[in-house]
Design a protein around this motif. Structure first.
Motif, PDB file in Angstrom:
ATOM      1  N   MET A 150       0.849  -1.201   0.000  1.00 36.58           N
ATOM      2  CA  MET A 150       0.000   0.000   0.000  1.00 36.58           C
ATOM      3  C   MET A 150       0.883   1.250   0.000  1.00 36.58           C
ATOM      4  O   MET A 150       1.823   1.360   0.785  1.00 36.58           O
ATOM      5  N   THR A 151       0.594   2.168  -0.901  1.00 37.61           N
ATOM      6  CA  THR A 151       1.381   3.386  -1.006  1.00 37.61           C
ATOM      7  C   THR A 151       0.994   4.375   0.094  1.00 37.61           C
ATOM      8  O   THR A 151      -0.190   4.651   0.299  1.00 37.61           O
ATOM      9  N   LEU A 152       1.997   4.890   0.795  1.00 37.43           N
ATOM     10  CA  LEU A 152       1.733   5.858   1.848  1.00 37.43           C
ATOM     11  C   LEU A 152       1.324   7.196   1.254  1.00 37.43           C
ATOM     12  O   LEU A 152       1.867   7.634   0.229  1.00 37.43           O
ATOM     13  N   GLY A 175       6.480  12.231  -5.341  1.00 37.34           N
ATOM     14  CA  GLY A 175       5.326  11.390  -5.056  1.00 37.34           C
ATOM     15  C   GLY A 175       4.340  12.001  -4.093  1.00 37.34           C
ATOM     16  O   GLY A 175       3.696  11.296  -3.312  1.00 37.34           O
ATOM     17  N   VAL A 176       4.209  13.331  -4.134  1.00 38.62           N
ATOM     18  CA  VAL A 176       3.284  14.016  -3.232  1.00 38.62           C
ATOM     19  C   VAL A 176       1.845  13.676  -3.631  1.00 38.62           C
ATOM     20  O   VAL A 176       1.440  13.889  -4.771  1.00 38.62           O
ATOM     21  N   SER A 177       1.098  13.158  -2.690  1.00 38.02           N
ATOM     22  CA  SER A 177      -0.291  12.774  -2.966  1.00 38.02           C
ATOM     23  C   SER A 177      -1.285  13.824  -2.510  1.00 38.02           C
ATOM     24  O   SER A 177      -2.398  13.901  -3.040  1.00 38.02           O
ATOM     25  N   HIS A 178      -0.896  14.650  -1.501  1.00 41.07           N
ATOM     26  CA  HIS A 178      -1.804  15.635  -0.929  1.00 41.07           C
ATOM     27  C   HIS A 178      -1.070  16.965  -0.739  1.00 41.07           C
ATOM     28  O   HIS A 178      -0.055  17.012  -0.033  1.00 41.07           O
ATOM     29  N   VAL A 179      -1.585  17.998  -1.362  1.00 38.94           N
ATOM     30  CA  VAL A 179      -1.025  19.346  -1.225  1.00 38.94           C
ATOM     31  C   VAL A 179      -1.931  20.135  -0.291  1.00 38.94           C
ATOM     32  O   VAL A 179      -3.104  20.376  -0.601  1.00 38.94           O
ATOM     33  N   VAL A 180      -1.384  20.507   0.855  1.00 34.73           N
ATOM     34  CA  VAL A 180      -2.119  21.284   1.861  1.00 34.73           C
ATOM     35  C   VAL A 180      -1.440  22.637   1.958  1.00 34.73           C
ATOM     36  O   VAL A 180      -0.293  22.739   2.399  1.00 34.73           O
ATOM     37  N   ARG A 181      -2.111  23.684   1.530  1.00 34.33           N
ATOM     38  CA  ARG A 181      -1.513  25.021   1.481  1.00 34.33           C
ATOM     39  C   ARG A 181      -2.602  26.066   1.622  1.00 34.33           C
ATOM     40  O   ARG A 181      -3.794  25.756   1.661  1.00 34.33           O
ATOM     41  N   ARG A 189      -2.570  11.789  10.893  1.00 38.61           N
ATOM     42  CA  ARG A 189      -3.920  11.211  10.933  1.00 38.61           C
ATOM     43  C   ARG A 189      -4.101  10.154   9.845  1.00 38.61           C
ATOM     44  O   ARG A 189      -4.789   9.151  10.039  1.00 38.61           O
ATOM     45  N   ALA A 190      -3.458  10.389   8.696  1.00 35.95           N
ATOM     46  CA  ALA A 190      -3.586   9.465   7.571  1.00 35.95           C
ATOM     47  C   ALA A 190      -2.532   8.361   7.595  1.00 35.95           C
ATOM     48  O   ALA A 190      -2.519   7.495   6.717  1.00 35.95           O
ATOM     49  N   GLY A 191      -1.638   8.399   8.592  1.00 35.80           N
ATOM     50  CA  GLY A 191      -0.560   7.431   8.631  1.00 35.80           C
ATOM     51  C   GLY A 191       0.417   7.614   7.490  1.00 35.80           C
ATOM     52  O   GLY A 191       1.019   6.643   7.008  1.00 35.80           O
ATOM     53  N   GLY A 192       0.576   8.874   7.046  1.00 36.67           N
ATOM     54  CA  GLY A 192       1.399   9.158   5.877  1.00 36.67           C
ATOM     55  C   GLY A 192       2.746   9.767   6.199  1.00 36.67           C
ATOM     56  O   GLY A 192       3.182   9.801   7.357  1.00 36.67           O
ATOM     57  N   ARG A 193       3.400  10.277   5.160  1.00 40.91           N
ATOM     58  CA  ARG A 193       4.741  10.863   5.249  1.00 40.91           C
ATOM     59  C   ARG A 193       4.631  12.383   5.163  1.00 40.91           C
ATOM     60  O   ARG A 193       3.737  12.924   4.515  1.00 40.91           O
ATOM     61  N   LEU A 194       5.605  13.062   5.793  1.00 42.98           N
ATOM     62  CA  LEU A 194       5.709  14.511   5.671  1.00 42.98           C
ATOM     63  C   LEU A 194       7.088  14.850   5.139  1.00 42.98           C
ATOM     64  O   LEU A 194       8.104  14.428   5.702  1.00 42.98           O
TER      65      LEU A 194
END
Length: 289
Positions: free
Chosen positions: A1-3, A216-222, A33-38
């Motif tokens: 599963m991709t983080l 590989g950025v999946s979510h852009v929060v800005r 919260r998503a168990g993802g990477r920063l």
């Protein structure tokens, strides 16, 4: 599963302020919260204004806030060759053109022809006149050879003709990522935006889409101030065959007078708050986290 992968991407052209703290901490919170990477990215293509001192200040401020990120940190100034390769592709496909008009020439032309009725972009800046697109290849090469200043601008009309259908992006409705909606991308609202300069082979728009794809950025929060600019970046992603991330444009932290915080005005700088005795938890409280 991709983080899931989030990123905080400041520019070292000034000190971080409360608005940056909110964005950084929100990215950290959503990634956790998503168990993802920063990831941390240093957006330093503006080599005239970005300094090692400001970069060091960014690292100090973020570590003080309790932020952690994956290594290595990507610095845009170390990847000009990658951006140049993408720019060369756009040049070869005739999707960009050299634009020679100075700001003074643009103002004079608009005053003579369109005046107050001249169309403006979402930031209120007059759209670039399309005169340079009519120049012959011979004339373009002559001007470039004579070192006449220019910038590479995206030919939005030619670019949108490449699209097979409507352009949109997926926007989260809030920071819980529980729901999304589709937003129509309107790159035409910006006119022929700059994608590179003669001495720097990229711009914010071009570098950010290349970086997000490569990392590989999946979510852009800005911030909400970049909401409309997403349309230009979606167009570039489409032209370059890059998979778009999902977006969440968060609220802005405003000053007491209701205006957006600014590095240039040293508004609520994190270093100043720290030196005044404020603790990281105080910053979290101030920004509503």
């Amino acid at each position: 599963m991709t983080l899931l992968t989030f990123r905080f991407a400041p520019s070292p052209n000034g000190e971080l302020h409360l608005g940056h703290a909110y964005s950084a901490l929100l990215n950290q919170q959503m990634a956790a919260r998503a168990g993802g990477r920063l990831l941390l990215r240093i957006e330093d293509i503006d080599i005239a204004r970005c300094t090692p001192e400001f970069e060091a200040g960014i690292f100090h401020d973020l570590k003080w806030l309790g932020l952690g990120w994956e290594e290595p940190v990507r610095r845009q100034s170390e990847h000009f060759a990658e951006y140049r390769a993408v720019l060369d592709r756009l040049i070869a496909e005739e999707l960009v053109y050299p634009a020679f008009m100075s700001r003074g020439e643009i103002r004079a032309f608009i005053a003579e022809t369109g005046g107050r009725d001249w169309p403006r972009d979402p930031d209120g800046v007059p759209l670039y006149p399309s005169l340079d697109k009519a120049l012959s290849m011979k004339e373009r090469k002559r001007r470039i050879a004579e070192n006449i200043p220019f910038a590479w601008r995206l030919d939005v009309e030619a670019a949108t003709a490449h699209m097979s259908g409507a352009l949109s992006w997926t926007e989260f409705t809030d920071e819980t990522m529980a729901a999304t909606h589709s937003v129509e991308a309107r790159p035409q609202a910006w006119g022929d935006v700059i994608v590179a300069r003669r001495d720097i082979p990229t711009s914010y728009h071009l570098a950010v889409v290349v970086d997000d794809a490569l990392q590989g950025v999946s979510h852009v929060v800005r911030g909400q101030d970049l909401y409309a600019a997403t349309g230009v970046q979606r167009l570039l992603q489409e032209l370059l065959g890059l998979s778009p991330p999902r977006y969440f444009h968060h609220r802005l932290i405003l000053g007491p007078d209701g205006r957006k915080l600014s590095k240039s005005l040293k508004d609520t700088g994190l270093a100043a708050l720290r030196h005044a005795g404020m603790a990281p938890q105080d910053v979290r409280r101030l920004v509503g986290l």
